[in-house]
Design a protein around this motif. Structure first.
Motif, PDB file in Angstrom:
ATOM      1  N   LEU B  36      -5.561 -10.355   1.913  1.00  0.00           N
ATOM      2  CA  LEU B  36      -4.278  -9.655   1.852  1.00  0.00           C
ATOM      3  C   LEU B  36      -3.562  -9.713   3.198  1.00  0.00           C
ATOM      4  O   LEU B  36      -2.354  -9.965   3.275  1.00  0.00           O
ATOM      5  N   GLY B  37      -4.352  -9.496   4.271  1.00  0.00           N
ATOM      6  CA  GLY B  37      -3.774  -9.523   5.611  1.00  0.00           C
ATOM      7  C   GLY B  37      -3.156 -10.875   5.896  1.00  0.00           C
ATOM      8  O   GLY B  37      -2.039 -10.969   6.437  1.00  0.00           O
ATOM      9  N   LEU B  38      -3.850 -11.916   5.492  1.00  0.00           N
ATOM     10  CA  LEU B  38      -3.344 -13.282   5.706  1.00  0.00           C
ATOM     11  C   LEU B  38      -2.027 -13.479   4.953  1.00  0.00           C
ATOM     12  O   LEU B  38      -1.050 -13.987   5.488  1.00  0.00           O
ATOM     13  N   LEU B  39      -2.035 -12.997   3.712  1.00  0.00           N
ATOM     14  CA  LEU B  39      -0.820 -13.115   2.885  1.00  0.00           C
ATOM     15  C   LEU B  39       0.351 -12.410   3.549  1.00  0.00           C
ATOM     16  O   LEU B  39       1.445 -12.952   3.667  1.00  0.00           O
ATOM     17  N   PHE B  40       0.089 -11.149   4.002  1.00  0.00           N
ATOM     18  CA  PHE B  40       1.157 -10.394   4.644  1.00  0.00           C
ATOM     19  C   PHE B  40       1.621 -11.090   5.921  1.00  0.00           C
ATOM     20  O   PHE B  40       2.813 -11.134   6.217  1.00  0.00           O
ATOM     21  N   PHE B  41       0.663 -11.627   6.676  1.00  0.00           N
ATOM     22  CA  PHE B  41       1.012 -12.306   7.920  1.00  0.00           C
ATOM     23  C   PHE B  41       1.935 -13.482   7.631  1.00  0.00           C
ATOM     24  O   PHE B  41       2.961 -13.669   8.283  1.00  0.00           O
ATOM     25  N   LEU B  42       1.557 -14.269   6.613  1.00  0.00           N
ATOM     26  CA  LEU B  42       2.390 -15.417   6.254  1.00  0.00           C
ATOM     27  C   LEU B  42       3.766 -14.967   5.779  1.00  0.00           C
ATOM     28  O   LEU B  42       4.749 -15.676   5.944  1.00  0.00           O
ATOM     29  N   ALA B  43       3.833 -13.732   5.182  1.00  0.00           N
ATOM     30  CA  ALA B  43       5.112 -13.240   4.674  1.00  0.00           C
ATOM     31  C   ALA B  43       5.884 -12.473   5.740  1.00  0.00           C
ATOM     32  O   ALA B  43       6.770 -11.680   5.410  1.00  0.00           O
ATOM     33  N   ARG B  44       5.523 -12.677   6.995  1.00  0.00           N
ATOM     34  CA  ARG B  44       6.193 -12.021   8.122  1.00  0.00           C
ATOM     35  C   ARG B  44       6.179 -10.502   7.995  1.00  0.00           C
ATOM     36  O   ARG B  44       7.217  -9.848   8.034  1.00  0.00           O
ATOM     37  N   PHE B  45       5.013  -9.972   7.790  1.00  0.00           N
ATOM     38  CA  PHE B  45       4.830  -8.528   7.722  1.00  0.00           C
ATOM     39  C   PHE B  45       5.222  -7.914   9.051  1.00  0.00           C
ATOM     40  O   PHE B  45       4.757  -8.360  10.093  1.00  0.00           O
ATOM     41  N   ASP B  46       6.084  -6.892   9.014  1.00  0.00           N
ATOM     42  CA  ASP B  46       6.677  -6.368  10.257  1.00  0.00           C
ATOM     43  C   ASP B  46       5.900  -5.150  10.754  1.00  0.00           C
ATOM     44  O   ASP B  46       6.193  -4.022  10.376  1.00  0.00           O
ATOM     45  N   ASN B  47       4.897  -5.406  11.583  1.00  0.00           N
ATOM     46  CA  ASN B  47       4.047  -4.308  12.063  1.00  0.00           C
ATOM     47  C   ASN B  47       4.830  -3.325  12.930  1.00  0.00           C
ATOM     48  O   ASN B  47       4.600  -2.126  12.886  1.00  0.00           O
ATOM     49  N   ALA B  48       5.745  -3.827  13.708  1.00  0.00           N
ATOM     50  CA  ALA B  48       6.515  -2.948  14.595  1.00  0.00           C
ATOM     51  C   ALA B  48       7.330  -1.952  13.764  1.00  0.00           C
ATOM     52  O   ALA B  48       7.407  -0.761  14.084  1.00  0.00           O
ATOM     53  N   LYS B 247      13.086  -3.429   4.245  1.00  0.00           N
ATOM     54  CA  LYS B 247      11.669  -3.656   4.536  1.00  0.00           C
ATOM     55  C   LYS B 247      10.836  -3.081   3.385  1.00  0.00           C
ATOM     56  O   LYS B 247       9.965  -2.237   3.579  1.00  0.00           O
ATOM     57  N   ASN B 248      11.148  -3.524   2.165  1.00  0.00           N
ATOM     58  CA  ASN B 248      10.475  -2.955   1.008  1.00  0.00           C
ATOM     59  C   ASN B 248       8.970  -3.196   1.034  1.00  0.00           C
ATOM     60  O   ASN B 248       8.179  -2.308   0.725  1.00  0.00           O
ATOM     61  N   LEU B 249       8.566  -4.428   1.396  1.00  0.00           N
ATOM     62  CA  LEU B 249       7.131  -4.722   1.438  1.00  0.00           C
ATOM     63  C   LEU B 249       6.406  -3.728   2.329  1.00  0.00           C
ATOM     64  O   LEU B 249       5.460  -3.059   1.912  1.00  0.00           O
ATOM     65  N   GLU B 250       6.885  -3.603   3.571  1.00  0.00           N
ATOM     66  CA  GLU B 250       6.217  -2.736   4.532  1.00  0.00           C
ATOM     67  C   GLU B 250       6.220  -1.275   4.045  1.00  0.00           C
ATOM     68  O   GLU B 250       5.207  -0.579   4.096  1.00  0.00           O
ATOM     69  N   ALA B 251       7.370  -0.820   3.555  1.00  0.00           N
ATOM     70  CA  ALA B 251       7.495   0.587   3.156  1.00  0.00           C
ATOM     71  C   ALA B 251       6.537   0.908   2.016  1.00  0.00           C
ATOM     72  O   ALA B 251       5.822   1.922   2.053  1.00  0.00           O
ATOM     73  N   TYR B 252       6.491   0.041   1.022  1.00  0.00           N
ATOM     74  CA  TYR B 252       5.662   0.372  -0.142  1.00  0.00           C
ATOM     75  C   TYR B 252       4.179   0.168   0.144  1.00  0.00           C
ATOM     76  O   TYR B 252       3.336   0.871  -0.394  1.00  0.00           O
ATOM     77  N   VAL B 253       3.853  -0.791   1.030  1.00  0.00           N
ATOM     78  CA  VAL B 253       2.447  -0.942   1.422  1.00  0.00           C
ATOM     79  C   VAL B 253       1.993   0.312   2.165  1.00  0.00           C
ATOM     80  O   VAL B 253       0.903   0.846   1.915  1.00  0.00           O
ATOM     81  N   VAL B 254       2.842   0.831   3.036  1.00  0.00           N
ATOM     82  CA  VAL B 254       2.474   2.038   3.775  1.00  0.00           C
ATOM     83  C   VAL B 254       2.269   3.214   2.829  1.00  0.00           C
ATOM     84  O   VAL B 254       1.264   3.927   2.888  1.00  0.00           O
TER      85      VAL B 254
END
Lengths: 258, 297
Positions: B36-48, B247-254
């Motif tokens: 999952l982490g790899l997938l998010f990384f490839l999808a430019r997951f915005d940690n900041a 930032k829907n991906l980040e918001a909903y993952v959180v």
């Protein structure tokens, strides 16, 4: 209704014209019986003869189909339980202690709390007094050291003795025993019977006892009552019943259990 | 003689059998997270962005918990009353409880929320139009805030399901227990409070814990009622910031992670409570160990 003081003629429990039907099955077919002050009556007979049902009618765990039960001045019959009647039944039960075949101790409570929970439900109960009396009763049935144990940690015989203490804690005028030793291993019946015997001989507690323990009956009973197919077929003092039964049915039953 | 040579597959199977089952399971979990982490990384997951906003989203936790606790308290009350009514010979109690269970189990939770939030005020308006003399104290309670409507709807809905749980729990208590209480001259309430309900609790608590956990997640539905920004629970907050910054991906993952963490924590406490309730039912208190299926020697 409360019908005055029945102790005047020293009758504690009077059952008159009692019938009990479960659907089409008539378990009791006209029973008349009285239990007097200080008397121990042993009820015996085949399973299904109605002896347990009679006991359960005395404190209205079953409603009589016909007839009346009179205990401690309350004379009640069957029929719909109105609010007033439910309260009368509850008050009647306060005078009657009952011991069950399966003990029916409350598993979530310790032995001491089992004995205390009845009196603590009475208005004005003081924890300190009830506790002291309950400990005394546990001591009386030989279980003072088990006060803080839960029932599951006790043997069957110990559980039944706690159950006797629990019933006594209500200071009943009469005790009902519904096959108190039938669920016990044979080596454990003695301790329960010994407690019952001391109740009869030392406290002169009036008791109705349904049991197959003929040794207990011979030793402790003032009167024995033989139930057969929902009626009292024969009754009399033990020496008469054991020595010279009038009915072949009684003889056959006694031969089978002795 | 030397043993016959093992094939490569057999040697692998034997080596694998020596690794404890738990270790293997743990490795699978790690693998899933890495994937999952790899997938998010490839999808430019915005940690900041997450670090900036996780505080705001988690700030909704108090409202989520408040709604869930309010809902479960209401549900337990309703379920207790409902179960006693379903077991009573009183036709009014039995009938009302039957209607309650049937309706609230037979309609969607989200519909019930809107009924309370939007339909009740309409009843109020029309009643006041028709009978202007009605005192406002009688009709004002029909105007609920979104949070209140959501909480009450959750309580009503879960209470209906839990009525059946409580009824089954009460019926599971042996008949002899009630008879013993009766024989001691206890009143109905004393019998229930001291004898029947404490024993029924053992049966009721585990599924009630499950209902509570399910309810914690269903608090997210309250956001559809348009809760005000100041009392927004976690899901509403994640929607707000996720949409605003795209930032829907980040918001909903959180927010998914937060709900997940909550359920894990509550599952832990539920297991402890169940063990405590077992006292009086086990002869020797045992340390409860988890058994895993298929564990190797």
């Amino acid at each position: 209704m409360r019908v005055g003081d029945v102790t005047g003629n020293d009758v504690l429990v009077r059952v008159e014209g009692l019938h009990k039907r479960f659907g089409r099955l008539e378990v009791l077919r006209g029973v008349d019986m009285a239990l007097h002050q200080g008397e121990v009556v042993v009820i015996f007979g085949r399973s299904g003869s109605g002896k347990s049902t009679l006991l359960r009618c005395v404190n209205f765990l079953e409603d009589p189909t016909e007839g009346t039960v009179e205990v401690a001045g309350y004379r009640l019959g069957g029929g719909h339980r109105t609010r007033r009647k439910r309260e009368q039944i509850r008050r009647l039960r306060l005078h009657v202690g009952m011991v069950f075949q399966q003990f029916n101790l409350f598993p979530q409570l310790t032995a001491l709390d089992n004995v205390m929970c009845g009196p603590m439900c009475l208005p004005g109960a003081e924890d300190k007094d009830v506790r002291r009396r309950a400990l005394g009763l546990l001591d009386r049935v030989g279980l003072a050291d088990k006060a803080d144990e839960h029932p599951i940690r006790l043997s069957g015989g110990q559980q039944q003795r706690v159950a006797i203490a629990r019933a006594l804690a209500m200071q009943p005028e009469v005790m009902l025993f519904d096959e108190p030793t039938s669920a016990l291993d044979p080596e454990l019946t003695g301790e329960v019977l010994a407690v019952m015997k001391s109740l009869a001989t030392e406290m002169h507690m009036p008791m109705l006892v349904v049991t197959h323990e003929m040794g207990f009956a011979r030793e402790v009973a003032d009167r024995m009552v033989f139930f057969h197919e929902g009626v009292i077929l024969e009754e009399g003092p033990p020496q008469q019943v054991f020595g010279a039964t009038r009915h072949p049915e009684t003889r056959t039953f006694l031969d089978a259990v002795l | 003689m030397s043993e016959p040579a093992l094939s490569r597959g057999e040697r692998l199977a034997l080596a694998s059998a020596r690794v404890p089952f738990g270790v293997k399971t743990g490795l699978v979990w790690v693998g899933v997270f890495v994937a999952l982490g790899l997938l998010f990384f490839l999808a430019r997951f915005d940690n900041a962005w997450i670090l900036d906003n996780v505080g705001y989203i988690a700030g909704g936790l108090q409202f989520t918990l408040f709604i869930a606790l309010g809902g479960i308290v209401l549900a337990v009350l309703l379920a207790t009353l409902g179960a006693l009514a379903r077991l009573s010979a009183n036709p009014v109690a039995y009938g009302v409880a039957g209607f309650y269970v049937s309706f609230f189990r037979g309609t969607p939770l989200i519909v019930q929320m809107f009924l309370l939030y939007l339909a009740l005020p309409q009843i109020r308006t029309n009643l006041v139009d028709r009978y202007p003399g009605i005192p406002a104290e009688l009709t004002d309670p029909l105007l609920l805030t979104a949070t209140a409507a959501g909480t009450i709807a959750l309580g009503l809905n879960y209470g209906a399901y839990m009525t059946e749980i409580f009824r089954a729990g009460i019926q599971s208590v042996a008949a002899g227990q009630g008879e013993a209480a009766d024989a001691l001259g206890m009143t109905y309430l004393q019998k229930m409070r001291k004898v029947i309900l404490p024993q029924a609790m053992r049966v009721i608590i585990p599924p009630t814990g499950n209902e509570f956990i399910a309810m914690m997640k269903d608090t997210a539905l309250v956001s559809f009622l348009g809760v005000s920004v100041f009392t927004a629970e976690m899901f509403r907050r994640s929607q707000l910031v996720g949409k605003a910054d795209f930032k829907n991906l980040e918001a909903y993952v959180v927010v998914a992670g937060l709900y997940w963490a909550l359920t894990v924590v509550f599952t832990f406490f539920q297991a402890r409570l169940e063990r405590r309730l077992a006292s009086g039912y086990v002869r020797v208190p045992t340390a409860v160990g988890r058994t895993r299926g298929g564990a190797g020697v």
